[in-house]
Each structure stands twice: as structure tokens, then as C-alpha cells.
Design an enzyme around this catalytic site. Structure first.
Site, short mmCIF file in Angstrom:
data_model
loop_
_atom_site.label_atom_id
_atom_site.label_comp_id
_atom_site.label_asym_id
_atom_site.label_seq_id
_atom_site.Cartn_x
_atom_site.Cartn_y
_atom_site.Cartn_z
N LYS A 1 0.84 -1.20 0.00
CA LYS A 1 0.00 0.00 0.00
C LYS A 1 0.88 1.25 0.00
CE LYS A 1 -3.90 -2.27 2.13
NZ LYS A 1 -4.51 -2.78 3.36
N GLN B 1 -5.02 -1.51 9.35
CA GLN B 1 -4.89 -2.85 8.78
C GLN B 1 -5.53 -3.90 9.70
OE1 GLN B 1 -3.49 -3.67 5.68
NE2 GLN B 1 -4.36 -5.66 6.15
N ASP C 1 -11.32 2.93 3.71
CA ASP C 1 -11.70 1.52 3.62
C ASP C 1 -13.22 1.37 3.53
OD1 ASP C 1 -9.98 -0.59 3.32
OD2 ASP C 1 -9.46 -0.74 5.44
#
Ligand code: NDP
Length: 311
Positions: free
Chosen positions: A68, A112, A135
Site C-alpha cells: 500500500k 490494517q 476503507d
């Protein structure tokens, strides 16, 4: 553009190349970043920044976070990484989230998953400013998606939708069956398909006669986490199959202790029947980070009241 099997269509033409599509999307994101950052004379330019928070040392998570960060920088954005010890408590993590929420240089915040046991993941996700929730897991964004509002949308289902629209064009009137009802994939996938005017069925572990349900699908999404569960004879001829599953299975044929990745769909069987299908790896997987980058640009523009460039 058609997912319907054409006579003489080769297996290769049926395989949806998510890797190539994701590379194209990353190029479009990079162009958008260049536009908003002022490289093309944009007034009051800014460079979007993505903060990624990793708690602990899960090897797969470390790889994801590294990728990422790398891809964020490759598209010209700022990547900010916060790595915390596996014993970090919830209050410490919530304090960091509050700091990132308040930091005007941070446009996107990604925590994460999975988080260590001592931390309640949903409390942490819900502490993220919904405007920075790239997200798309915050309850506000889930609610906006469900009610047709301007939401930041979870990256994996968004990637699936983009692949489907690229292959099929308009999804109106198609019957989509989504197998899986998680908050991360299945439910937002179903909402996106509904928003695109497909007729949507959500199936799960309690669905009666799952093969018969799947056989009705013009679009079949498998997001289950069970290696090669969906067989060729579950698929309607010509259907478009999107395999979200990522499962590591033993591969003794490659040597002792070796493993390989497979999806939730028995690929070779499905390829013979489907009109189009995503492979694993190289299908949905690469789309997830590309959509995260797209969401970051979108969040950065919306926070500043700037029109989101075409991506
Ligand atoms: P979850 O475990 O959260 O959800 C799985 C879903 O599948 C549940 O709704 C469950 O039903 C359903 N299910 C389980 N067994 C069966 C069965 N035998 N028949 C029908 N339905 C069943 O998984 P996720 O949604 O998080 O992920 C699904 C897969 O996608 C995994 O392989 C994961 O690794 C992969 N993934 C891939 C990503 C990518 O970037 N490509 C990103 C995210 C996930 P019930 O609700 O009834 O229990």
C-alpha cells in the site's frame, strides 16, 4: 464488452485480467493526483496523504502495508505509516486515530485488519472520521451506501463492480447472486450491484440448495473463503463469475511443504462454462489497493470541496 459466451470464444478471452485493469486504474489515479496537486496548474493544489496503521507483526499484513505504501507513493501521494507493537492497547490506538483525524495533512486513514485480540476492531473503525474512512468500513459510510448517499465504498467490492462494468457495461436487469454476507465484502457488494440496477440475491451458509441458487445467476460473486467450493455445474452458461476468495492450499506437486493460492471457484471447471471469470491470483486481488488509492483521492477532494477528477 459482452460477458455472454460467444461461439469460438477462447478461454484466454474469458479471463478477466484484474492485474492489467488495476494498473490502468493506478495510472488514472496518478493523473488525478497530478491534477489536484497543482502539477497541471490547479489553483490551491494539494497532495493527498494516506495514513496506514499496522498493529503487530502479522506477516501477511506487513506485506499488504508495504505494498500500500509503495503504490501510494508511485501514484504521487504521500504515504504515512504508523507501526505499533502487538501489545498496544485500545486506548493508545484510539488516541492515534484521534490525532490522525485532527491532522489536516491526512486525507485517508486505514487500519490494517486483523487487529490483536485485546482491541475491538469495530470500535476502532468507528473512531475514524467518516470523511477519511478510505476503507469504507465506518457505519456512516455503510449507511450511506445502503441509502444511496455519497459514501466511501469498501475497496474490494468496488473493484469487483469496476471489473463487471468494464466487461458487461450496463448491469441493469441482470440477476446477481452474491455468495457471502460479510460487512467487508458480501453486503457492500450486494448494495453496489443494487445501486447499478441489478436484481440481487445474497446467499450464505444457511442458504438452501446453494448450487441451484448460483445456477440462476447472470453475475456470480463468490466471497466465501472456501477453496474451490463453487463448481462448474453451479454456473449458468455464459455467466460472469467474480472470485473474491483467497485461499492458501497445500501444493505437494510443487514440492514438499509448498502451497498455492486458489479462489472460492473451481477455476478450470468454471472457465469451461462461464462467459467470463476472474482468476486467483490476478483477478480481484490487485483491484483492492488500486481502489484504496482511488478512494484516497476522492476523500481528499471531498474534504476540500473540490470536484473529484475522473478516474
Ligand atoms: P467472512 O468469513 O467474513 O465471510 C464469509 C461468508 O461466506 C459468510 O457470509 C458465510 O456465511 C459465507 N459462507 C461460509 N461458508 C459457506 C458455505 N459453505 N456456503 C455458503 N456460504 C458460506 O469472509 P470475507 O467476506 O471477509 O472474505 C471472503 C473471502 O474473500 C475470503 O477468502 C477472503 O480471503 C477473501 N477476500 C479477498 C479480498 C481481496 O482483496 N481479493 C479482500 C477481502 C477478502 P455466514 O454469514 O452464514 O456465516
Amino acid at each position: 464488452m459482452s460477458g455472454i459466451s460467444q461461439p469460438g470464444q477462447s478461454g484466454a478471452e474469458k479471463v478477466i485480467d484484474g492485474k492489467a485493469f488495476a494498473a490502468g486504474l493506478r495510472e488514472r489515479v496518478a493523473r488525478a493526483v497530478s491534477t489536484v496537486s497543482g502539477a497541471q496548474g490547479f489553483m490551491g493544489g494539494f497532495t493527498p496523504g494516506l495514513a496506514v496503521v499496522l498493529v503487530g507483526e502479522d506477516p501477511a499484513s506487513q506485506v499488504y502495508v508495504r505494498n500500500k505504501g509503495k503504490q501510494t507513493q508511485e501514484t504521487g501521494m504521500r504515504s504515512i505509516e504508523h507501526k505499533l507493537d502487538a501489545r498496544t492497547d485500545q486506548d493508545t490506538l484510539l488516541t492515534l486515530i484521534a490525532d490522525l483525524n485532527a491532522d489536516d495533512d491526512v486525507d485517508g486513514i486505514l487500519v490494517q485488519l486483523p487487529l490483536p485480540k485485546q482491541i475491538d476492531a469495530q470500535s476502532v473503525l468507528d473512531a475514524i472520521d467518516p470523511a477519511k474512512d478510505v476503507d469504507g468500513f465506518h457505519v456512516i459510510n455503510a449507511g450511506r451506501l445502503a441509502t444511496g448517499g455519497a459514501a466511501l465504498v469498501p475497496c474490494t467490492p468496488l473493484g469487483c463492480l469496476l471489473l463487471l462494468q468494464d466487461r458487461l457495461g450496463d448491469l441493469s436487469g441482470k440477476h446477481a447472486v452474491v455468495v457471502g454476507r460479510s460487512n467487508i465484502v458480501g453486503k457492500p457488494m450486494a448494495q453496489l450491484l443494487l445501486g447499478a440496477n441489478a436484481t440481487v440475491t445474497i446467499a450464505h451458509s444457511r442458504t438452501a440448495d446453494l448450487p441451484a441458487m448460483c445456477r440462476q445467476a447472470d453475475i456470480l460473486i463468490a466471497a466465501v473463503g472456501r477453496p474451490e467450493m463453487v463448481r462448474g455445474d453451479w454456473i449458468k452458461p455464459g455467466a460472469v463469475v467474480i472470485d473474491v476468495g483467497i485461499n492458501r492450499v497445500p501444493a505437494p506437486e510443487q514440492g514438499e511443504g509448498k502451497t498455492r493460492l486458489v479462489g472460492d471457484v473451481a477455476f478450470d471447471e468454471a472457465l469451461a462454462v462461464a462467459g467470463a471469470i476472474t482468476p486467483v491470483p490476478g483477478g480481484v486481488g490487485p483491484m483492492t489497493i488500486a481502489c484504496l488509492l482511488r478512494n484516497t483521492v476522492e476523500a481528499a477532494c471531498r474534504r476540500r470541496g473540490v470536484a473529484v477528477p475522473e478516474m
